[in-house]
Design a protein around this motif. Sequence first.
Motif, PDB file in Angstrom:
ATOM      1  N   PRO A  18       0.814  -1.231   0.000  1.00  0.00           N
ATOM      2  CA  PRO A  18       0.000   0.000   0.000  1.00  0.00           C
ATOM      3  C   PRO A  18       0.841   1.272   0.000  1.00  0.00           C
ATOM      4  CG  PRO A  18      -0.750  -1.542   1.678  1.00  0.00           C
ATOM      5  CD  PRO A  18       0.561  -2.055   1.180  1.00  0.00           C
ATOM      6  N   VAL A  19       0.217   2.326  -0.522  1.00  0.00           N
ATOM      7  CA  VAL A  19       0.833   3.646  -0.563  1.00  0.00           C
ATOM      8  C   VAL A  19       0.031   4.598   0.310  1.00  0.00           C
ATOM      9  CG1 VAL A  19       1.392   5.627  -2.040  1.00  0.00           C
ATOM     10  CG2 VAL A  19       1.697   3.302  -2.920  1.00  0.00           C
ATOM     11  N   LEU A  20       0.723   5.392   1.114  1.00  0.00           N
ATOM     12  CA  LEU A  20       0.089   6.452   1.900  1.00  0.00           C
ATOM     13  C   LEU A  20       0.944   7.698   1.778  1.00  0.00           C
ATOM     14  CD1 LEU A  20      -1.869   7.688   3.993  1.00  0.00           C
ATOM     15  CD2 LEU A  20      -0.405   6.727   5.791  1.00  0.00           C
ATOM     16  N   LEU A  21       0.391   8.753   1.200  1.00  0.00           N
ATOM     17  CA  LEU A  21       1.067  10.050   1.118  1.00  0.00           C
ATOM     18  C   LEU A  21       0.221  11.040   1.921  1.00  0.00           C
ATOM     19  CD1 LEU A  21       2.009  10.164  -2.683  1.00  0.00           C
ATOM     20  CD2 LEU A  21       3.226   9.091  -0.796  1.00  0.00           C
ATOM     21  N   ARG A  22       0.861  11.679   2.903  1.00  0.00           N
ATOM     22  CA  ARG A  22       0.101  12.469   3.868  1.00  0.00           C
ATOM     23  C   ARG A  22       0.085  13.948   3.535  1.00  0.00           C
ATOM     24  NH1 ARG A  22       2.559  11.168   9.490  1.00  0.00           N
ATOM     25  NH2 ARG A  22       4.526  11.407   8.324  1.00  0.00           N
ATOM     26  N   CYS A  23      -1.062  14.571   3.781  1.00  0.00           N
ATOM     27  CA  CYS A  23      -1.237  15.996   3.488  1.00  0.00           C
ATOM     28  C   CYS A  23      -2.152  16.607   4.542  1.00  0.00           C
ATOM     29  CB  CYS A  23      -1.835  16.179   2.099  1.00  0.00           C
ATOM     30  SG  CYS A  23      -2.313  17.879   1.720  1.00  0.00           S
ATOM     31  N   ASN A  24      -1.742  17.716   5.108  1.00  0.00           N
ATOM     32  CA  ASN A  24      -2.590  18.523   5.976  1.00  0.00           C
ATOM     33  C   ASN A  24      -2.770  19.892   5.351  1.00  0.00           C
ATOM     34  OD1 ASN A  24      -1.116  16.706   8.429  1.00  0.00           O
ATOM     35  ND2 ASN A  24      -3.328  17.049   8.514  1.00  0.00           N
ATOM     36  N   TYR A  25      -3.942  20.463   5.514  1.00  0.00           N
ATOM     37  CA  TYR A  25      -4.221  21.750   4.888  1.00  0.00           C
ATOM     38  C   TYR A  25      -4.638  22.767   5.939  1.00  0.00           C
ATOM     39  CZ  TYR A  25      -9.169  20.885   5.588  1.00  0.00           C
ATOM     40  OH  TYR A  25     -10.386  20.652   6.166  1.00  0.00           O
ATOM     41  N   SER A  26      -4.540  24.015   5.531  1.00  0.00           N
ATOM     42  CA  SER A  26      -5.023  25.118   6.342  1.00  0.00           C
ATOM     43  C   SER A  26      -5.755  26.078   5.415  1.00  0.00           C
ATOM     44  CB  SER A  26      -3.854  25.827   7.027  1.00  0.00           C
ATOM     45  OG  SER A  26      -4.291  27.027   7.641  1.00  0.00           O
ATOM     46  N   SER A  27      -7.002  26.394   5.767  1.00  0.00           N
ATOM     47  CA  SER A  27      -7.769  27.299   4.920  1.00  0.00           C
ATOM     48  C   SER A  27      -8.821  27.987   5.763  1.00  0.00           C
ATOM     49  CB  SER A  27      -8.430  26.530   3.781  1.00  0.00           C
ATOM     50  OG  SER A  27      -9.201  27.391   2.968  1.00  0.00           O
ATOM     51  N   SER A  28      -9.033  29.267   5.489  1.00  0.00           N
ATOM     52  CA  SER A  28     -10.023  30.028   6.251  1.00  0.00           C
ATOM     53  C   SER A  28     -11.441  29.593   5.925  1.00  0.00           C
ATOM     54  CB  SER A  28      -9.868  31.523   5.956  1.00  0.00           C
ATOM     55  OG  SER A  28      -8.567  31.946   6.262  1.00  0.00           O
ATOM     56  N   TYR A  29     -11.643  29.089   4.742  1.00  0.00           N
ATOM     57  CA  TYR A  29     -12.969  28.686   4.307  1.00  0.00           C
ATOM     58  C   TYR A  29     -12.896  27.256   3.811  1.00  0.00           C
ATOM     59  CZ  TYR A  29     -13.602  33.727   4.339  1.00  0.00           C
ATOM     60  OH  TYR A  29     -13.631  35.037   4.706  1.00  0.00           O
ATOM     61  N   SER A  30     -14.062  26.679   3.549  1.00  0.00           N
ATOM     62  CA  SER A  30     -14.075  25.315   3.022  1.00  0.00           C
ATOM     63  C   SER A  30     -13.304  25.281   1.716  1.00  0.00           C
ATOM     64  CB  SER A  30     -15.516  24.859   2.781  1.00  0.00           C
ATOM     65  OG  SER A  30     -16.200  24.760   3.983  1.00  0.00           O
ATOM     66  N   PRO A  31     -12.271  24.509   1.671  1.00  0.00           N
ATOM     67  CA  PRO A  31     -11.422  24.545   0.483  1.00  0.00           C
ATOM     68  C   PRO A  31     -11.809  23.487  -0.545  1.00  0.00           C
ATOM     69  CG  PRO A  31     -10.385  23.225   2.145  1.00  0.00           C
ATOM     70  CD  PRO A  31     -11.720  23.648   2.707  1.00  0.00           C
ATOM     71  N   SER A  32     -11.272  23.646  -1.725  1.00  0.00           N
ATOM     72  CA  SER A  32     -11.183  22.544  -2.663  1.00  0.00           C
ATOM     73  C   SER A  32      -9.774  21.998  -2.546  1.00  0.00           C
ATOM     74  CB  SER A  32     -11.446  23.021  -4.099  1.00  0.00           C
ATOM     75  OG  SER A  32     -12.810  23.280  -4.290  1.00  0.00           O
ATOM     76  N   LEU A  33      -9.661  20.691  -2.582  1.00  0.00           N
ATOM     77  CA  LEU A  33      -8.358  20.046  -2.438  1.00  0.00           C
ATOM     78  C   LEU A  33      -8.109  19.121  -3.610  1.00  0.00           C
ATOM     79  CD1 LEU A  33      -8.786  19.278   1.322  1.00  0.00           C
ATOM     80  CD2 LEU A  33      -6.944  20.687   0.398  1.00  0.00           C
ATOM     81  N   PHE A  34      -6.866  19.055  -4.013  1.00  0.00           N
ATOM     82  CA  PHE A  34      -6.492  18.263  -5.183  1.00  0.00           C
ATOM     83  C   PHE A  34      -5.187  17.510  -4.894  1.00  0.00           C
ATOM     84  CE2 PHE A  34      -9.353  20.822  -7.809  1.00  0.00           C
ATOM     85  CZ  PHE A  34      -9.328  22.056  -7.186  1.00  0.00           C
ATOM     86  N   TRP A  35      -5.014  16.417  -5.604  1.00  0.00           N
ATOM     87  CA  TRP A  35      -3.717  15.777  -5.706  1.00  0.00           C
ATOM     88  C   TRP A  35      -3.334  15.762  -7.179  1.00  0.00           C
ATOM     89  CZ3 TRP A  35      -0.066  14.226  -2.327  1.00  0.00           C
ATOM     90  CH2 TRP A  35      -0.426  14.095  -0.973  1.00  0.00           C
ATOM     91  N   TYR A  36      -2.110  16.239  -7.430  1.00  0.00           N
ATOM     92  CA  TYR A  36      -1.536  16.196  -8.769  1.00  0.00           C
ATOM     93  C   TYR A  36      -0.317  15.279  -8.742  1.00  0.00           C
ATOM     94  CZ  TYR A  36      -4.200  20.192 -10.628  1.00  0.00           C
ATOM     95  OH  TYR A  36      -5.195  21.039 -11.087  1.00  0.00           O
ATOM     96  N   VAL A  37      -0.028  14.674  -9.896  1.00  0.00           N
ATOM     97  CA  VAL A  37       1.163  13.832 -10.032  1.00  0.00           C
ATOM     98  C   VAL A  37       2.038  14.393 -11.149  1.00  0.00           C
ATOM     99  CG1 VAL A  37       0.010  12.215 -11.603  1.00  0.00           C
ATOM    100  CG2 VAL A  37       2.038  11.475 -10.335  1.00  0.00           C
ATOM    101  N   GLN A  38       3.337  14.325 -10.922  1.00  0.00           N
ATOM    102  CA  GLN A  38       4.294  14.769 -11.934  1.00  0.00           C
ATOM    103  C   GLN A  38       5.325  13.668 -12.140  1.00  0.00           C
ATOM    104  OE1 GLN A  38       6.782  18.184 -10.982  1.00  0.00           O
ATOM    105  NE2 GLN A  38       6.950  18.742 -13.141  1.00  0.00           N
ATOM    106  N   HIS A  39       5.275  13.021 -13.307  1.00  0.00           N
ATOM    107  CA  HIS A  39       6.299  12.046 -13.646  1.00  0.00           C
ATOM    108  C   HIS A  39       7.543  12.782 -14.128  1.00  0.00           C
ATOM    109  CE1 HIS A  39       2.784   9.342 -13.570  1.00  0.00           C
ATOM    110  NE2 HIS A  39       3.677   8.469 -13.142  1.00  0.00           N
ATOM    111  N   PRO A  40       8.705  12.133 -14.040  1.00  0.00           N
ATOM    112  CA  PRO A  40       9.970  12.801 -14.376  1.00  0.00           C
ATOM    113  C   PRO A  40       9.919  13.508 -15.725  1.00  0.00           C
ATOM    114  CG  PRO A  40      10.405  10.674 -13.413  1.00  0.00           C
ATOM    115  CD  PRO A  40       8.920  10.751 -13.576  1.00  0.00           C
ATOM    116  N   ASN A  41      10.312  14.773 -15.688  1.00  0.00           N
ATOM    117  CA  ASN A  41      10.365  15.613 -16.900  1.00  0.00           C
ATOM    118  C   ASN A  41       9.025  15.725 -17.613  1.00  0.00           C
ATOM    119  OD1 ASN A  41      13.200  16.081 -16.627  1.00  0.00           O
ATOM    120  ND2 ASN A  41      13.513  13.986 -17.333  1.00  0.00           N
TER     121      ASN A  41
END
Lengths: 114, 113
Positions: free
Chosen positions: A18-41
């Motif tokens: 399994p894969v687990l990549l952790r992210c915590n956010y801070s936002s004054s209002y209800s945010p939209s959140l995304f995950w993007y991936v970037q392969h080499p180059n």
Amino acid sequence: AQSVTQLDSHVSVSEGTPVLLRCNYSSSYSPSLFWYVQHPNKGLQLLLKYTSAATLVKGINGFEAEFKKSETSFHLTKPSAHMSDAAEYFCVVRSYTGRRALTFGSGTRLQVQP
Amino acid sequence: DTAVSQTPKYLVTQMGNDKSIKCEQNLGHDTMYWYKQDSKKFLKIMFSYNNKELIINETVPNRFSPKSPDKAHLNLHINSLELGDSAVYFCASSQTQGNTEAFFGQGTRLTVV
């Protein structure tokens, strides 16, 4: 102000585990959140997004993420890693008001061992 | 059909030169952005245009000047290039309504020698 913190700069897993990549956010209002991936180059590709609908979001290539407001987290998971998943992953936040540009986390490099 | 396209993909130039990077989107979006990715992969917003109007202008040197001739285009002109300008520059676009994601170009790798 809005921000995201990716808790690991580098994650290494074995293929098939399994894969687990952790992210915590801070936002004054209800945010939209995304995950993007970037392969080499390569450019940035959207994996998945949360925009206040279901808290468990499914994305491409078997990835999913769960929005937890109480923990201000949006961790990315995948049940079984594939060699092709090796890439840089970015957690991103966008507020509904004020600055509407995407704010990126510092990225997590995922390494997949055979 | 490429949604967000930027040219050139690679740009190698000498210090002191002036160069431009072009970006075009065919998604009908009303907002376009320039992001800079440094050698540690960190992505930072530089500029944002909404309907040809500059709405975000981060603390970047005056040598960087964006130009948006219309909603579908956002170009980046850089004067008097310096070694520290070497980076990958990404153009992106999004639609303001609905708070949707941004679509990114493939990036322009700028190397100043």
